[in-house]
Motif scaffolding. Structure first.
Motif, short mmCIF file in Angstrom:
data_model
loop_
_atom_site.label_atom_id
_atom_site.label_comp_id
_atom_site.label_asym_id
_atom_site.label_seq_id
_atom_site.Cartn_x
_atom_site.Cartn_y
_atom_site.Cartn_z
N SER A 131 12.01 8.31 47.01
CA SER A 131 10.55 8.33 46.89
C SER A 131 10.05 9.54 47.67
O SER A 131 10.35 9.68 48.86
CB SER A 131 9.94 7.06 47.46
N ILE A 166 11.27 8.51 35.82
CA ILE A 166 11.59 8.90 37.20
C ILE A 166 12.99 9.50 37.29
O ILE A 166 13.23 10.48 37.99
CB ILE A 166 11.39 7.66 38.11
N THR A 174 9.31 12.17 42.67
CA THR A 174 8.37 11.14 42.21
C THR A 174 8.18 10.10 43.30
O THR A 174 9.03 9.97 44.19
CB THR A 174 8.90 10.40 40.95
N CYS A 175 7.10 9.37 43.21
CA CYS A 175 6.97 8.15 44.01
C CYS A 175 6.23 7.10 43.18
O CYS A 175 5.11 7.35 42.71
CB CYS A 175 6.23 8.39 45.32
N TRP A 176 6.89 5.99 42.98
CA TRP A 176 6.29 4.86 42.26
C TRP A 176 5.13 4.32 43.08
O TRP A 176 5.25 4.17 44.30
CB TRP A 176 7.36 3.79 42.08
N PHE A 214 2.93 6.83 38.92
CA PHE A 214 3.82 7.57 39.83
C PHE A 214 3.36 9.01 39.97
O PHE A 214 2.83 9.60 39.04
CB PHE A 214 5.30 7.47 39.41
#
Ligand SMILES: Cc1cc2nc3c(=O)[nH]c(=O)nc-3n(C[C@H](O)[C@H](O)[C@H](O)COP(=O)(O)O)c2cc1C
Length: 170
Positions: free
Chosen positions: A12, A106, A116-118, A143
């Motif tokens: 992340s 992702i 990416t970051c959810w 995201f």
């Protein structure tokens, strides 16, 4: 990069460089969502790509103040266009379908050298208002997407023998 490498190397990412995501890469990431499996192949989804700095800044507060929403050059918002269908297993199809599609994107982003970051911490109602998403549409996830400006160590995971059992549940 093979799939396992993408799975293993992904982190992340919460800090992004001031660099745009190339359109060709973005299209490949979106294509990964289009090709994802869904229950009964219903494909009840729509992916909203938010590049506007002004819009992303507006989304920071309803995203629980997460500054990466404004910092990353792209935010992808994963919407379900039908959320009533329940699979025979008892699970709603839309959360499962959208989560698979986001996971595919992702991992493709990882292959393309993007971070990416959810996001699960956001107000669905506020996002819907800002993005003019109709009432009957659900947002399952969003995201951030962009070039990483950090290189985090792997976060801890439970050992395999704690999370796997064979033949029967133990
Ligand atoms: C469903 C879901 C929701 C998440 N929501 C957020 C979020 O709102 N903000 C955030 O910074 N990270 C969020 N994360 C990232 C997790 O904190 C992260 O995946 C976890 O700590 C493991 O770290 P790693 O992704 O680097 O392996 C979310 C992840 C998932 C799968």
């Amino acid at each position: 990069m093979d799939v396992f490498e993408a799975v293993k190397e992904r982190r992340s990412i919460r800090k992004y460089r001031d660099a745009e995501v190339e359109e060709e890469k973005l299209q490949k990431i979106l294509e990964s969502a289009r090709l994802a499996p869904s229950a009964a192949n219903r494909q009840q989804w729509k992916f909203l790509v938010v590049k506007s700095q002004k819009t992303r800044e507006k989304l920071v507060e309803p995203a629980h103040g997460q500054q990466m929403v404004a910092q990353a050059p792209v935010l992808v918002v994963a919407c379900s266009t039908e959320s009533e269908h329940v699979m025979p297993c008892g699970q709603p199809a839309y959360t499962v379908d959208l989560s698979i599609a986001v996971s595919f994107m992702i991992l493709e982003a990882q292959e393309l050298g993007l971070g990416t970051c959810w996001l699960g911490a956001f107000s669905e109602d506020a996002f819907k208002e800002i993005l003019e998403i109709p009432d009957d549409i659900r947002i399952v996830a969003a995201f951030t997407l962009g070039y990483a400006d950090e290189d985090p160590d792997p976060r801890p995971r439970k050992p395999l023998d704690e999370v796997i059992s064979y033949e029967k549940y133990e």
